[in-house]
Design an enzyme around this catalytic site. Structure first.
Site: not given
Ligand SMILES: NC(=O)C1=CN([C@@H]2O[C@H](COP(=O)(O)OP(=O)(O)OC[C@H]3O[C@@H](n4cnc5c(N)ncnc54)[C@H](O)[C@@H]3O)[C@@H](O)[C@H]2O)C=CC1
Ligand SMILES: O=C(O)[C@H]1O[C@H](OP(=O)(O)OP(=O)(O)OC[C@H]2O[C@@H](n3ccc(=O)[nH]c3=O)[C@H](O)[C@@H]2O)[C@H](O)[C@@H](O)[C@@H]1O
Length: 464
Positions: A15, A40, A162, A222, A271, A275, A278, A444
């Site tokens: 967000g 936050r 996303e 996704k 690696s 981790g 997601c 790594r």
């Molecule tokens: N972290 C990433 O890199 C990515 C995450 N996603 C997806 O996006 C979604 C969000 O992930 P993150 O941003 O990492 O989560 P996050 O845990 O960092 O943020 C979520 C936020 O939503 C808030 N929240 C929860 N319920 C609420 C409510 N009822 N009203 C207002 N705020 C509320 C929480 O307090 C928290 O700050 C998940 O579904 C995740 O799978 C997708 C792509 C990349």
């Molecule tokens: O849905 C999500 O949350 C996101 O998840 C991943 O993104 P992210 O988890 O932030 O990071 P990555 O770069 O994908 O790495 C994930 C894990 O895999 C590991 N990794 C990645 C690539 C690789 O070649 N080897 C490897 O061990 C990284 O070190 C890390 O621990 C996807 O790459 C995003 O496209 C997606 O939006």
């Protein structure tokens, strides 16, 4: 239809950065990011932009530019919802920890709460956008909740998953491979809603990179994308073990295989295990969905990606114990890196947590250094596992502020995150301050074997 006010529920890793970019690129749209987490929101509003709650290269400058102009962070959720023409739901969707689907299904309670809140407070028609990663067909449930308010307000539901990766979020958002928008493209109103969101992105993304589909394809794409990416990591990690047995080098194998244009070179870095918040959660969710449709073979196929990843983390930790003469009890082991990858302060599902926990079970003394992760977060991660008491976690593991301090007087060093700064460390000095034989475990493939062995280290690297 022209969008003037956007509200995003959830000021997290998705967000926050996503809305910052929309605000930067669309100065004519007011963007309000709301969250129930007051701490936050306060951090997003901190006068010093370096204190925003999420570390992403380039993000603080964008927040600085847009915040207060057309980007706002607030805890007044109702207000922001009612004012908005378009509402993004970007709340967390973790794996369920209770009840039906425990340990597998996505917990959609936060999503449902958002839908109910939107239904309750809205007094004008709105487009609701699923930004969170959701099981396929979630839009159906959202529609059901939103359409049964009885107050005459009309909602269109879009799926706009996303794809940003942490550590490169700003670049990924500025130049995405594609933007995916799913909507009810068979109806006029649905098409209008899809176009309204296309127009928002078209402020900086070329139309060829904006893909529109039906809602179910978008939701499922996704999960599919994350499953494919994680599968590549598990595939190369499976090969890393075979390399170690046969004298092949996993980096050479990855290069040779990746040069085949049909395979491609990315996501083949072996690696200590993937981790992040997601990959595991989304694959477990996929497995659960497949099972719930009775697709046993499909479920088993994808579950293997997780099984292999757990194996990779465990075998790395086991390697340390075996190499240190089958016991690490009372031995000091330095862990360099706690974040799940470089350039982020996010530690969710980081391999480091599991490796540390394994070694602590073997009564090792762990010293951790990570350039971006706080001591508070490291202890929170361990406490969350529930393996031992909080006091025991604090007595077995210490956190320090430099790599040099972490490694001093240690029996072994394990590199678990690929932070660039670890490459530039004075490894000679580190070696001279360690107990001998000095063991170095590279999870790594960050360091050069020859250089490390020339210094005197007993060196182990994944897949080599
Ligand atoms: N972290 C990433 O890199 C990515 C995450 N996603 C997806 O996006 C979604 C969000 O992930 P993150 O941003 O990492 O989560 P996050 O845990 O960092 O943020 C979520 C936020 O939503 C808030 N929240 C929860 N319920 C609420 C409510 N009822 N009203 C207002 N705020 C509320 C929480 O307090 C928290 O700050 C998940 O579904 C995740 O799978 C997708 C792509 C990349
Ligand atoms: O849905 C999500 O949350 C996101 O998840 C991943 O993104 P992210 O988890 O932030 O990071 P990555 O770069 O994908 O790495 C994930 C894990 O895999 C590991 N990794 C990645 C690539 C690789 O070649 N080897 C490897 O061990 C990284 O070190 C890390 O621990 C996807 O790459 C995003 O496209 C997606 O939006």
């Amino acid at each position: 239809m022209k969008i003037e006010n956007i509200c995003c529920i959830g000021a997290g890793y998705v967000g926050g950065p996503t809305m910052a970019i929309i605000a930067q690129k669309c100065p004519h749209i007011n963007v309000t990011v709301v969250d129930i987490n007051e701490k936050r929101i306060a951090a997003w509003n901190d006068e010093d932009v370096n204190n925003i709650p999420i570390y992403e290269p380039g993000l603080s400058d964008i927040v600085k530019e847009a915040r207060g102009r057309n980007l706002f962070f607030s805890t007044e959720v109702d207000n922001a919802i009612d004012k908005a023409d378009m509402i993004f739901i970007s709340v967390n969707t973790p794996t369920k920890t209770y009840g039906m689907g425990k340990g597998m299904a996505a917990d959609l309670k936060f999503i449902e709460l958002c839908a109910r809140q939107i239904a309750r407070v809205s007094t004008s028609d709105k487009i609701v956008v699923e930004k969170s990663t959701l099981p396929v067909r979630t839009a159906e449930a959202l529609k059901n909740i939103l359409e049964n308010t009885g107050n005459g307000v009309k909602f269109q539901i879009l799926s706009n998953p996303e794809f940003l990766a942490e550590g490169t979020a700003v670049d990924d958002l500025l130049t995405p491979d594609r933007v995916l928008i799913g909507g009810d493209i068979d109806s006029e109103k649905g098409k209008e809603a899809v176009n309204a969101l296309v127009d928002v992105y078209a402020n900086w993304v070329s139309k060829e990179h904006i893909l529109t589909t039906n809602v179910w394809s978008s939701e499922l794409s996704k999960l599919t994308a994350n499953a494919f990416l994680a599968q590549r990591v598990s595939s190369i990690n499976a090969m890393s073990e075979l390399c170690e047995k046969t004298g092949a080098d996993v980096n050479e194998v990855a290069k040779a295989v990746g040069m085949d244009s049909r395979i491609g070179s990315r996501f083949l870095q072996s690696s200590v295990g993937f981790g992040g918040s997601c990959f595991q959660k989304d694959i477990l969710n996929l497995v659960y969905i497949a099972k719930s449709y009775g697709l046993g073979e499909v479920a088993d196929y994808w579950e293997q990606v997780i099984i292999l990843n757990d194996h990779q983390k465990r075998r790395f930790a086991e390697k340390i114990v075996k190499t240190l003469f089958n016991t690490v009890s009372g031995k000091k082991i330095a862990i360099l890196g706690w974040a799940f990858k470089k350039d982020t302060n996010d530690t969710r599902e980081s391999a480091a947590i599991y490796v540390a926990d394994y070694l602590m079970n073997e009564q090792a003394e762990i010293i951790v250094y990570d350039p971006k992760v706080t001591e508070e977060q490291i202890y929170a991660d361990l406490d969350y596992l529930g393996t031992r008491s909080e006091n025991e976690n604090r007595s077995l593991l210490k956190v320090v502020n430099t790599a040099k301090d972490a490694c001093r007087d240690s029996h072994a060093v394990a590199v678990l995150t690929e932070w660039d700064e670890y490459k530039k460390l004075d490894w000679k000095e580190i070696y001279s301050n360690m107990l001998k034989p000095a063991f170095l475990f590279d999870g790594r493939r960050l360091l050069e074997r020859k250089a490390m062995e020339d210094i005197g280290f007993e060196f182990y690297a994944i897949g080599n």
